[in-house]
Write a protein that holds these residues in place. Structure first.
Motif, PDB file in Angstrom:
ATOM      1  N   ASP A 168      52.165  57.966 100.137  1.00  0.00           N
ATOM      2  CA  ASP A 168      52.115  58.369  98.733  1.00  0.00           C
ATOM      3  C   ASP A 168      51.703  59.817  98.573  1.00  0.00           C
ATOM      4  OD1 ASP A 168      52.907  55.988  97.742  1.00  0.00           O
ATOM      5  OD2 ASP A 168      51.001  55.417  96.845  1.00  0.00           O
TER       6      ASP A 168
ATOM      7  N   ASN B  43      35.528  50.833  92.078  1.00  0.00           N
ATOM      8  CA  ASN B  43      35.879  51.006  93.500  1.00  0.00           C
ATOM      9  C   ASN B  43      34.738  50.623  94.448  1.00  0.00           C
ATOM     10  OD1 ASN B  43      34.210  53.133  92.905  1.00  0.00           O
ATOM     11  ND2 ASN B  43      35.490  54.707  93.861  1.00  0.00           N
TER      12      ASN B  43
ATOM     13  N   THR C 215      42.814  61.973  98.177  1.00  0.00           N
ATOM     14  CA  THR C 215      41.701  61.492  98.985  1.00  0.00           C
ATOM     15  C   THR C 215      40.487  62.324  98.599  1.00  0.00           C
ATOM     16  OG1 THR C 215      43.179  60.915 100.807  1.00  0.00           O
ATOM     17  CG2 THR C 215      40.831  61.114 101.316  1.00  0.00           C
TER      18      THR C 215
ATOM     19  N   ALA D 265      41.859  54.888  89.935  1.00  0.00           N
ATOM     20  CA  ALA D 265      41.532  53.916  90.979  1.00  0.00           C
ATOM     21  C   ALA D 265      42.556  53.912  92.102  1.00  0.00           C
ATOM     22  CB  ALA D 265      41.422  52.526  90.361  1.00  0.00           C
ATOM     23  N   ASP D 266      43.822  54.226  91.780  1.00  0.00           N
ATOM     24  CA  ASP D 266      44.883  54.187  92.790  1.00  0.00           C
ATOM     25  C   ASP D 266      45.502  55.565  93.030  1.00  0.00           C
ATOM     26  OD1 ASP D 266      46.026  54.429  90.303  1.00  0.00           O
ATOM     27  OD2 ASP D 266      47.344  52.687  90.476  1.00  0.00           O
ATOM     28  N   SER D 267      44.748  56.604  92.775  1.00  0.00           N
ATOM     29  CA  SER D 267      45.272  57.964  92.948  1.00  0.00           C
ATOM     30  C   SER D 267      45.554  58.268  94.413  1.00  0.00           C
ATOM     31  CB  SER D 267      44.258  58.986  92.409  1.00  0.00           C
ATOM     32  OG  SER D 267      44.656  60.295  92.761  1.00  0.00           O
ATOM     33  N   PRO D 268      46.677  58.943  94.713  1.00  0.00           N
ATOM     34  CA  PRO D 268      46.952  59.348  96.092  1.00  0.00           C
ATOM     35  C   PRO D 268      46.005  60.429  96.621  1.00  0.00           C
ATOM     36  CG  PRO D 268      48.992  59.211  94.840  1.00  0.00           C
ATOM     37  CD  PRO D 268      47.854  59.127  93.848  1.00  0.00           C
TER      38      PRO D 268
ATOM     39  N   HIS E 231      42.876  46.808  84.778  1.00  0.00           N
ATOM     40  CA  HIS E 231      43.329  47.948  85.587  1.00  0.00           C
ATOM     41  C   HIS E 231      44.079  48.973  84.754  1.00  0.00           C
ATOM     42  CE1 HIS E 231      44.326  50.089  89.260  1.00  0.00           C
ATOM     43  NE2 HIS E 231      45.564  50.190  88.823  1.00  0.00           N
TER      44      HIS E 231
ATOM     45  N   GLU F 265      43.963  52.884  85.741  1.00  0.00           N
ATOM     46  CA  GLU F 265      45.085  53.238  86.616  1.00  0.00           C
ATOM     47  C   GLU F 265      45.269  54.749  86.605  1.00  0.00           C
ATOM     48  OE1 GLU F 265      48.506  51.270  85.044  1.00  0.00           O
ATOM     49  OE2 GLU F 265      48.385  52.243  83.094  1.00  0.00           O
TER      50      GLU F 265
ATOM     51  N   SER G  21      52.874  57.650  88.828  1.00  0.00           N
ATOM     52  CA  SER G  21      52.782  56.471  87.968  1.00  0.00           C
ATOM     53  C   SER G  21      54.088  55.704  88.059  1.00  0.00           C
ATOM     54  CB  SER G  21      52.485  56.857  86.516  1.00  0.00           C
ATOM     55  OG  SER G  21      53.512  57.653  85.964  1.00  0.00           O
TER      56      SER G  21
ATOM     57  N   HIS H  98      47.733  55.776  82.173  1.00  0.00           N
ATOM     58  CA  HIS H  98      47.995  57.085  82.781  1.00  0.00           C
ATOM     59  C   HIS H  98      47.981  58.202  81.739  1.00  0.00           C
ATOM     60  CE1 HIS H  98      49.081  55.414  86.713  1.00  0.00           C
ATOM     61  NE2 HIS H  98      49.748  54.475  86.068  1.00  0.00           N
TER      62      HIS H  98
END
Length: 728
Positions: free
Chosen positions: A557, A311, A497, A492-495, A485, A489, A590, A522
């Motif tokens: 998301d 990231n 914050t 890196a793309d987790s909702p 990725h 996965e 996912s 996942h």
């Protein structure tokens, strides 16, 4: 209404009784039709003069319910009941039946069947409806807008007739490129919890034809004696003892050298003759590591600077934030290799027709792969190769490999014969577990820093493991800037914050062959994220649900993820378990879907832990078939929990030690007393359901165990049983 005039004409029969209507949709929704069954282009709907509709399913059915889902979309738009429609599997033709999310490739996987087909199949059904209505309107002398098709009857303007009466006339009509889709308020089948699976009756009464059921006239059965260590090759073999087996035909080394194919008149003879072979192997290039060595390599990689800064975070600054935090929570995780172990082991049957065509009968998950491979093996053009898709008894990713391994094996076995007899390749359970492809081993090292208020100020996360995509045909679109990725996965793309998060990745050498496994990366990333969120919540002195909500925004998301988290907590009575019980929660996104799981357990580690209840909440957009959504979630939960409880693949000198269900034990129905599923009502486009239930299931159980035992020490390495957790 726009009309596509460049592609027109329907199959025209000599009489109405022989007429049939074929309709399809291209990737952009434009409609097309064909003139004959042999020249069908983009066909998804077939209607006979008797009014019987057939949906042409481009996705294979291996238990996930795609055949029912796709047929439901056609039936809804066409205006027929589920009793008035059947389904057939599409032939192998990626120019027509490609997965719209995969590009020019026909395949089922990644929980994409309904997600990529929703508008496509609705358009096909709607176009069929409009053409039949236009034919009826012309015959009756009424406005088409006054008519509809209801339960297979064209009705309106005071008239009514079976739609089959208008098939021949509809064959003269041009195809609407943009037919009117039924509004959601008109739906009778989509979203109806009473809509049942079309394949269930045949599977119950035994008439369903799985790939293993194919029995062609005069066929031979072939089984392969494979190298005990991946990468070994045949030096020589002695089939003297095999020749004593009744039904034995011959034995030949595969051209690749990776095994010896044994041909026999039936499966039992093939199995006995294969086991009687004496084979000398060259293991100089084979896998020789043990599981302990593989684990040591991964753990060592976690303690070095990662190869990839996923990231692009300032790693030094994140490390400093964690080091200077009021509290630091640190944990290192390890995940072993896992087999897919579907109920139906791999198999397929190959034959050559009188015209020289090669026909493969297979529960093909990605037919484009073997189709391309066979063009090379048999030196034939694509049109001379046919792949007939059959029902398959599970897959979890195993029937889709980058090298089409078992189909190529069957092709090589067939080409070594005179091709006068069909050849059926059969793997037994031991073949599947010892000679298959595995979920990669992976390790995670996470350090989370909290300030004096229990707020996250830094999250330093390193991942090390074996890349699935590198070195395969999928590398060009799955690997970017060196990063596979699929390994990261879910992080890196987790909702979530999460302030001050750094994510690093290091690839380690692949152990034997690795492959996607139900929910791919996942499977381990969700476990780590959700166990660490629980540990951080405990350190902060906060409720695990409230703590997670603090890091989920109120829109997009994050809002949908928060929605299922709240729903699962509410339905499970979060925070108020029955006496003697403990709860654990996990939530994950996912394949476009959001799933939250609450696990409620009882017992202790002396007498055994009992999983009393699993409460699940899912947001998968429009639930086309709620009954299937529930079934898929239950299956995914069982798959995730069962493997986390007690399963692993271990190597001794490169050879797999497990062989069958006694030492690679699937979840048993008694392992989970109850599962309750709640589906979020949604107008969003449908998303995946085959896999999203797997990732949060194991961490929910882990968090419940940590609460029950007041310790997370045994939960950093899987399977749990090997780490000291005892299940009743």
């Amino acid at each position: 209404m726009t009309i596509n005039t460049s592609r027109r004409g329907f199959l025209q029969g000599a009489a109405a009784s022989g007429a049939a209507l074929y309709i399809g949709a291209t990737a952009n929704g434009a409609m097309a039709a064909s003139g004959s069954a042999d020249a069908m282009l983009n066909n998804f709907v077939k209607i006979g003069a008797d009014g019987r509709a057939i949906a042409i399913c481009k996705h294979v059915e291996f238990g996930q319910g795609s055949a029912t889902g796709l047929t439901t979309l056609i039936a809804e738009e066409l205006g027929v009941t589920m009793e008035q429609i059947d389904y057939e599997f599409a032939p192998s033709n990626p120019a027509i039946y490609n997965n719209l999310l995969f590009g020019p490739f026909q395949g089922t996987g990644g929980s994409t069947a309904i997600a990529n087909s929703f508008p496509q199949y609705r358009n096909a059904g709607a176009a069929a409806r409009e053409m039949l209505i236009s034919a009826a309107a012309k015959e009756w002398g009424v406005e088409a807008s006054a008519l509809d098709i209801v339960e297979g009857m064209v009705t309106g303007a005071g008239k009514s007739a079976p739609m089959g009466e208008f098939v021949a006339a509809a064959a003269e009509m041009e195809v609407p490129a943009e037919p009117r889709l039924r509004d959601a308020s008109e739906w009778k089948l989509i979203g109806n919890a009473q809509t049942r699976r079309l394949d269930s009756p045949a599977k119950v009464n035994g008439t369903a034809m799985f790939a293993m059921d194919v029995q062609l006239d005069n066929q031979m059965v072939v089984m392969v004696r494979r190298t005990p260590q991946r990468g070994g090759t045949v030096v020589s073999f002695d089939d003297s003892a095999s020749k004593e087996v009744k039904g034995f035909i011959m034995a030949q080394a595969l051209p690749t050298g990776h095994g010896v194919a044994v041909y026999a008149e039936n499966t039992w003879a093939a199995m006995q003759a294969r086991n009687a072979l004496e084979v000398e192997w060259d293991l100089s290039a084979a896998e020789t590591r043990s599981s302990a060595e593989i684990k040591d390599e991964i753990m060592a990689a976690l303690n070095t600077e990662p190869t990839y800064n996923v990231n692009k975070a300032d790693r030094a600054a994140v490390k400093s934030s964690v080091d200077g935090a009021a509290q630091v929570i640190e944990k290192t995780f390890y995940f072993p290799l896992l087999a897919h172990a579907p109920m139906e082991p791999l198999n397929c049957t190959i034959e050559q027709t009188a015209d020289g065509d090669i026909v493969l009968h297979d529960g093909a998950q990605m037919p484009t792969g073997p189709h391309m491979a066979y063009q090379q093996i048999f030196e034939l053009p694509a049109e001379k190769i046919q792949i007939k898709s059959m029902l398959a008894g599970g897959s979890f990713g195993r029937r889709a490999t980058p090298d089409a391994d078992y189909q190529v094996e069957a092709g090589l076995a067939f080409i070594m014969t005179d091709r006068s007899r069909p050849v059926k390749l059969v793997w037994d359970r031991e073949d599947d577990i010892r000679g298959g492809y595995y979920r990669p081993a992976a390790g995670h090292k996470v350090r989370v820093g909290l300030d004096e208020n229990g707020t996250i100020v830094g999250w330093d996360h390193q991942v090390a493991g074996q890349s699935i995509m590198k070195g395969t045909a999928f590398e060009s679109f799955a690997v970017h800037d060196g990063i596979d990725h699929s390994t990261v996965e879910g992080i890196a793309d987790s909702p979530y914050t999460i302030p001050g998060q750094a994510l690093g990745l290091t690839d380690t050498e692949k152990a034997t062959s690795v492959l996607w496994w139900r929910s791919v990366g996942h499977t381990h990333t969700a476990y780590v994220m959700e166990v660490m969120m629980d540990l951080a919540a405990k350190a902060a002195g906060k409720d695990p649900v409230d703590f997670r909500l603090d890091y989920l925004a109120a829109e997009g998301d994050a809002a949908r993820k928060a929605g299922v988290l709240k729903l699962a907590a509410e339905k499970a009575g979060w925070g108020n378990p029955a006496a003697g019980r403990a709860q654990g929660i996990a939530v994950h996104k996912s394949f476009g879907s959001y799933v939250a799981i609450v696990a409620e357990i009882s017992g202790n580690n002396d007498d055994g832990i009992v999983i009393e209840k699993i409460t699940a909440a899912v947001d998968c957009g429009i639930a086309v078939n709620p009954d299937t959504v529930v079934a898929q979630l239950e299956g995914a939960v069982g798959y995730g929990i069962g493997h986390a409880m007690r399963d692993q693949i271990t190597l001794d000198g490169g050879a797999v030690e497990q062989s069958n269900f006694p030492d690679y034990e699937p979840l048993r129905i008694s392992d989970i007393k109850a599962i309750e599923t709640h589906i979020v009502a949604s107008a969003e486009a449908p998303t995946g359901m085959g896999e999203p239930g797997t990732p949060p299931s194991a961490p929910a159980l882990a968090n419940a165990i940590a609460s029950l035992l007041d310790s997370s020490d045994m939960l950093a390495e899987l399977p749990m049983a090997e780490a000291g957790v005892y299940f009743a």
